[in-house]
Design an enzyme around this catalytic site. Structure first.
Site, PDB file in Angstrom:
ATOM      1  N   ARG A  54       0.820  -1.211   0.000  1.00 16.48           N
ATOM      2  CA  ARG A  54       0.000   0.000   0.000  1.00 16.48           C
ATOM      3  C   ARG A  54       0.858   1.267   0.000  1.00 16.48           C
ATOM      4  NH1 ARG A  54      -5.495  -1.275   3.503  1.00 16.48           N
ATOM      5  NH2 ARG A  54      -5.970  -3.238   2.493  1.00 16.48           N
TER       6      ARG A  54
ATOM      7  N   ASP B 145     -18.118   7.498   6.612  1.00 15.65           N
ATOM      8  CA  ASP B 145     -16.886   6.716   6.539  1.00 15.65           C
ATOM      9  C   ASP B 145     -15.735   7.717   6.598  1.00 15.65           C
ATOM     10  OD1 ASP B 145     -16.366   3.584   5.467  1.00 15.65           O
ATOM     11  OD2 ASP B 145     -14.653   4.931   5.250  1.00 15.65           O
TER      12      ASP B 145
END
Ligand SMILES: C[S@@+](CC[C@H](N)C(=O)[O-])C[C@H]1O[C@@H](n2cnc3c(N)ncnc32)[C@H](O)[C@@H]1O
Length: 280
Positions: free
Chosen positions: A34, A139
């Site tokens: 990532r 979120d």
């Protein structure tokens, strides 16, 4: 300390400070992948260490958070929660002719709040009664919120995501796209469903949430607590709980636990809880 270990420790510290997410052991490959992807996407030319320093100073913060959240979800995940909403919660609330307020606290790409909305419309039809429902979905990841607001989903034709009591064709419109594989379809959420859900960015790790006390009849907090330490899970649950009405329902994910909140709730099903008492 070896370089990789040092970098990974820095990632963990930054992620914790921004989001409260605790990355557990054995996440080295995930962190490396990532981090490299983030550097590529940000077209950052310095070293990974320079990138982390830049993030620490406040640059690429959103990109960093978006890169390190895990957004796995699907429509009607843990279907029994939606069945409970349809068969118990909504009919009971409608007896008192109430407006219904629902909160989805880690909505990811939107499948969960849209599943809530479809459940409400199905119940409305079944009971022949109008339900005035509002769903707030939040979120921390701005990319997934954008995706959710667009409401376009790619599906395998053999997908079994939808429960037998619901016809998805009612709620989605097929879209044509050239690059679809033969077993795939592209669908867009119809406006009637879309207008029931308000998406907004929010960090569950914030000290306060932008909602009134006892605002919600229903709170979904599913498959997000697992990313926090036990202490932080408890803080989040207690904070969320203040915004749930007495008698309201809390749903948490299959591998999550209410911890000390157990003293304030009645468990009525698989990770389904009714709020009985106010927390101090
Ligand atoms: C695995 S998904 C779960 C989605 C959905 N609730 C479900 O059960 O299918 C977890 C979501 O939690 C979000 N998340 C992680 N940390 C968060 C935080 N501190 N505040 C708000 N959302 C967070 C992630 O961005 C991700 O979209």
């Amino acid at each position: 300390m070896d370089d990789t270990l040092h970098l990974h420790e820095k990632v963990k510290e930054l992620l914790y400070s921004f989001t409260g997410i605790t990355l557990t052991e054995n996440k080295d490959i995930m962190i490396s992948n990532r981090l490299h992807k983030l550097k590529r996407n940000a077209s950052f030319h310095g070293s990974l260490d320079d990138l982390l320093e830049a993030i620490k100073e406040g640059n690429y913060k959103t990109e960093f958070i978006n890169a390190f959240t895990t957004n796995k979800t699907h429509f009607f995940r843990e279907e029994f929660h939606f069945a409970d909403l349809k068969n118990r919660v909504l009919p009971e609330l409608l007896k008192h002719n109430q407006d219904v307020k629902l909160y989805c606290s880690a909505s990811s790409t939107g499948e969960e709040p849209y599943s809530m909305a479809m459940t409400i419309l199905e119940t409305q039809e079944e009971l022949g009664k109008k339900i005035n429902a509002t769903i707030i979905a939040t979120d921390i990841d701005t990319n997934v919120l954008q995706y959710a607001a667009n409401g376009i989903y790619r599906f395998s034709k053999s997908s079994k995501e939808f429960p037998s009591w619901l016809k998805p064709q009612k709620y989605f419109k097929k879209r044509v796209e050239k690059n679809l594989a033969s077993e795939e379809i592209l669908i867009k959420v119809k406006p009637e469903l879309q207008k029931m859900v308000t998406f907004q960015v929010m960090n569950l790790n914030d000290a306060n949430y932008p909602f009134a006390k006892n605002q919600f009849d229903v709170v979904f907090c599913r498959n997000v607590l697992i990313y926090f330490s036990a202490i932080d899970q408890e803080k989040i649950l207690f904070r969320l709980f203040r915004h749930l009405k007495i008698g309201g329902t809390l749903y948490i994910g299959h591998s999550e636990s209410p911890g000390k909140l157990e003293a304030y709730v009645r468990r009525i099903g698989q990770n389904i809880f009714i709020k009985e008492k106010e927390v101090s």
